[in-house]
Design a protein around this motif. Sequence first.
Motif, PDB file in Angstrom:
ATOM      1  N   ALA A  79       5.813 -26.945 -19.849  1.00 59.16           N
ATOM      2  CA  ALA A  79       4.851 -26.855 -18.748  1.00 59.16           C
ATOM      3  C   ALA A  79       3.483 -26.516 -19.321  1.00 59.16           C
ATOM      4  O   ALA A  79       3.336 -25.552 -20.078  1.00 59.16           O
ATOM      5  CB  ALA A  79       5.294 -25.807 -17.751  1.00 59.16           C
ATOM      6  N   ILE A  80       2.494 -27.321 -18.987  1.00 61.90           N
ATOM      7  CA  ILE A  80       1.141 -27.152 -19.520  1.00 61.90           C
ATOM      8  C   ILE A  80       0.168 -27.032 -18.352  1.00 61.90           C
ATOM      9  O   ILE A  80       0.324 -27.693 -17.332  1.00 61.90           O
ATOM     10  CB  ILE A  80       0.754 -28.350 -20.412  1.00 61.90           C
ATOM     11  N   ALA A  81      -0.840 -26.188 -18.529  1.00 61.66           N
ATOM     12  CA  ALA A  81      -1.912 -26.000 -17.538  1.00 61.66           C
ATOM     13  C   ALA A  81      -1.351 -25.572 -16.187  1.00 61.66           C
ATOM     14  O   ALA A  81      -1.652 -26.150 -15.149  1.00 61.66           O
ATOM     15  CB  ALA A  81      -2.762 -27.259 -17.415  1.00 61.66           C
ATOM     16  N   LEU A  82      -0.547 -24.527 -16.198  1.00 62.16           N
ATOM     17  CA  LEU A  82       0.071 -24.017 -14.970  1.00 62.16           C
ATOM     18  C   LEU A  82      -0.801 -22.963 -14.304  1.00 62.16           C
ATOM     19  O   LEU A  82      -1.339 -22.085 -14.962  1.00 62.16           O
ATOM     20  CB  LEU A  82       1.402 -23.335 -15.299  1.00 62.16           C
ATOM     21  N   SER A  83      -0.856 -23.025 -12.981  1.00 60.33           N
ATOM     22  CA  SER A  83      -1.426 -21.920 -12.215  1.00 60.33           C
ATOM     23  C   SER A  83      -0.329 -21.262 -11.384  1.00 60.33           C
ATOM     24  O   SER A  83      -0.495 -20.150 -10.908  1.00 60.33           O
ATOM     25  CB  SER A  83      -2.574 -22.394 -11.336  1.00 60.33           C
ATOM     26  N   SER A  84       0.792 -21.971 -11.243  1.00 56.61           N
ATOM     27  CA  SER A  84       1.960 -21.418 -10.573  1.00 56.61           C
ATOM     28  C   SER A  84       3.182 -22.224 -11.000  1.00 56.61           C
ATOM     29  O   SER A  84       3.060 -23.366 -11.456  1.00 56.61           O
ATOM     30  CB  SER A  84       1.803 -21.462  -9.051  1.00 56.61           C
ATOM     31  N   PHE A  85       4.353 -21.617 -10.843  1.00 52.83           N
ATOM     32  CA  PHE A  85       5.603 -22.305 -11.141  1.00 52.83           C
ATOM     33  C   PHE A  85       6.733 -21.599 -10.398  1.00 52.83           C
ATOM     34  O   PHE A  85       6.588 -20.461  -9.963  1.00 52.83           O
ATOM     35  CB  PHE A  85       5.885 -22.370 -12.656  1.00 52.83           C
ATOM     36  N   SER A  86       7.844 -22.310 -10.238  1.00 53.50           N
ATOM     37  CA  SER A  86       9.002 -21.772  -9.516  1.00 53.50           C
ATOM     38  C   SER A  86      10.207 -21.784 -10.434  1.00 53.50           C
ATOM     39  O   SER A  86      10.426 -22.750 -11.163  1.00 53.50           O
ATOM     40  CB  SER A  86       9.310 -22.613  -8.283  1.00 53.50           C
ATOM     41  N   LEU A  87      10.997 -20.708 -10.367  1.00 55.67           N
ATOM     42  CA  LEU A  87      12.214 -20.594 -11.165  1.00 55.67           C
ATOM     43  C   LEU A  87      13.368 -20.181 -10.259  1.00 55.67           C
ATOM     44  O   LEU A  87      13.194 -19.361  -9.363  1.00 55.67           O
ATOM     45  CB  LEU A  87      12.039 -19.558 -12.276  1.00 55.67           C
ATOM     46  N   PRO A  88      14.551 -20.727 -10.506  1.00 54.10           N
ATOM     47  CA  PRO A  88      15.705 -20.359  -9.671  1.00 54.10           C
ATOM     48  C   PRO A  88      16.099 -18.900  -9.891  1.00 54.10           C
ATOM     49  O   PRO A  88      15.841 -18.319 -10.948  1.00 54.10           O
ATOM     50  CB  PRO A  88      16.809 -21.305 -10.146  1.00 54.10           C
ATOM     51  N   VAL A  89      16.748 -18.335  -8.891  1.00 55.17           N
ATOM     52  CA  VAL A  89      17.243 -16.964  -8.949  1.00 55.17           C
ATOM     53  C   VAL A  89      18.763 -17.034  -8.836  1.00 55.17           C
ATOM     54  O   VAL A  89      19.290 -17.712  -7.958  1.00 55.17           O
ATOM     55  CB  VAL A  89      16.652 -16.114  -7.800  1.00 55.17           C
ATOM     56  N   SER A  90      19.462 -16.337  -9.713  1.00 53.10           N
ATOM     57  CA  SER A  90      20.924 -16.391  -9.676  1.00 53.10           C
ATOM     58  C   SER A  90      21.470 -15.532  -8.548  1.00 53.10           C
ATOM     59  O   SER A  90      20.783 -14.658  -8.026  1.00 53.10           O
ATOM     60  CB  SER A  90      21.508 -15.898 -11.003  1.00 53.10           C
ATOM     61  N   TYR A  91      22.708 -15.765  -8.183  1.00 48.63           N
ATOM     62  CA  TYR A  91      23.373 -14.905  -7.221  1.00 48.63           C
ATOM     63  C   TYR A  91      24.648 -14.309  -7.803  1.00 48.63           C
ATOM     64  O   TYR A  91      25.432 -13.710  -7.101  1.00 48.63           O
ATOM     65  CB  TYR A  91      23.645 -15.641  -5.902  1.00 48.63           C
ATOM     66  N   GLN A  92      24.844 -14.470  -9.122  1.00 49.51           N
ATOM     67  CA  GLN A  92      26.021 -13.903  -9.759  1.00 49.51           C
ATOM     68  C   GLN A  92      25.751 -12.525 -10.370  1.00 49.51           C
ATOM     69  O   GLN A  92      26.673 -11.771 -10.607  1.00 49.51           O
ATOM     70  CB  GLN A  92      26.521 -14.802 -10.906  1.00 49.51           C
ATOM     71  N   ARG A  93      24.514 -12.216 -10.639  1.00 46.04           N
ATOM     72  CA  ARG A  93      24.187 -10.987 -11.358  1.00 46.04           C
ATOM     73  C   ARG A  93      23.141 -10.169 -10.606  1.00 46.04           C
ATOM     74  O   ARG A  93      22.280 -10.736  -9.942  1.00 46.04           O
ATOM     75  CB  ARG A  93      23.621 -11.335 -12.729  1.00 46.04           C
ATOM     76  N   PRO A  94      23.178  -8.860 -10.774  1.00 46.71           N
ATOM     77  CA  PRO A  94      22.153  -8.035 -10.120  1.00 46.71           C
ATOM     78  C   PRO A  94      20.796  -8.112 -10.826  1.00 46.71           C
ATOM     79  O   PRO A  94      19.784  -7.727 -10.252  1.00 46.71           O
ATOM     80  CB  PRO A  94      22.733  -6.618 -10.192  1.00 46.71           C
ATOM     81  N   GLU A  95      20.786  -8.626 -12.074  1.00 46.60           N
ATOM     82  CA  GLU A  95      19.536  -8.731 -12.817  1.00 46.60           C
ATOM     83  C   GLU A  95      19.525 -10.028 -13.612  1.00 46.60           C
ATOM     84  O   GLU A  95      20.458 -10.312 -14.359  1.00 46.60           O
ATOM     85  CB  GLU A  95      19.378  -7.533 -13.760  1.00 46.60           C
ATOM     86  N   ASP A  96      18.463 -10.824 -13.442  1.00 48.47           N
ATOM     87  CA  ASP A  96      18.295 -12.056 -14.209  1.00 48.47           C
ATOM     88  C   ASP A  96      17.493 -11.755 -15.464  1.00 48.47           C
ATOM     89  O   ASP A  96      16.536 -10.959 -15.430  1.00 48.47           O
ATOM     90  CB  ASP A  96      17.553 -13.114 -13.393  1.00 48.47           C
TER      91      ASP A  96
END
Length: 171
Positions: A79-96
């Motif tokens: 990813a180049i020249a980002l001002s924002s981005f989205s990442l998935p969140v897991s539901y298997q763990r209390p901490e990613d």
Amino acid sequence: MTSFFDERTRRRDIKSRLALAVLSVIVCACSSIDCPVQTTVQANYGVVDADGNSTTLKDTLYVWTKRANNSDTLILNRAIALSSFSLPVSYQRPEDTLIFRTVNTELEETIDTLWLKKEDIPHFESVDCNTHFFHQLTNVRSTHQAIDTVTINNPKVNYDTSKTHLNIRFK
């Protein structure tokens, strides 16, 4: 004069048409499923400067995370020249655990680890729809090789893609 049989046939015809109309309404009512079309639950990151204003990351960014079977997977590539981005969140763990790798124009790389603590909240729409998980972000921390600070902007992660959940400031 109409005969008894003609009257009986007419009544049967009316009842048949009424039954068909009722059946059509029932079938149409049962076939409309209210499942949302957009069912991706992702955390939105906004790249900010020291004053909290939106800015653009000039470096190339890669992000990895661990799957449920503990294998690594690349979730953001080149990813180049980002001002924002989205990442998935897991539901298997209390901490990613997310690994951020930045590469600048001189091909110097830095690697940071970001830990995102959250509570998973099952979300039920309808019997016809799958259960999804929303998240309540409770804490975020990181190493500080390329990342300066990460703060929680909006702790509720759901289908709403218009909100920035985390602000990240790179050095």
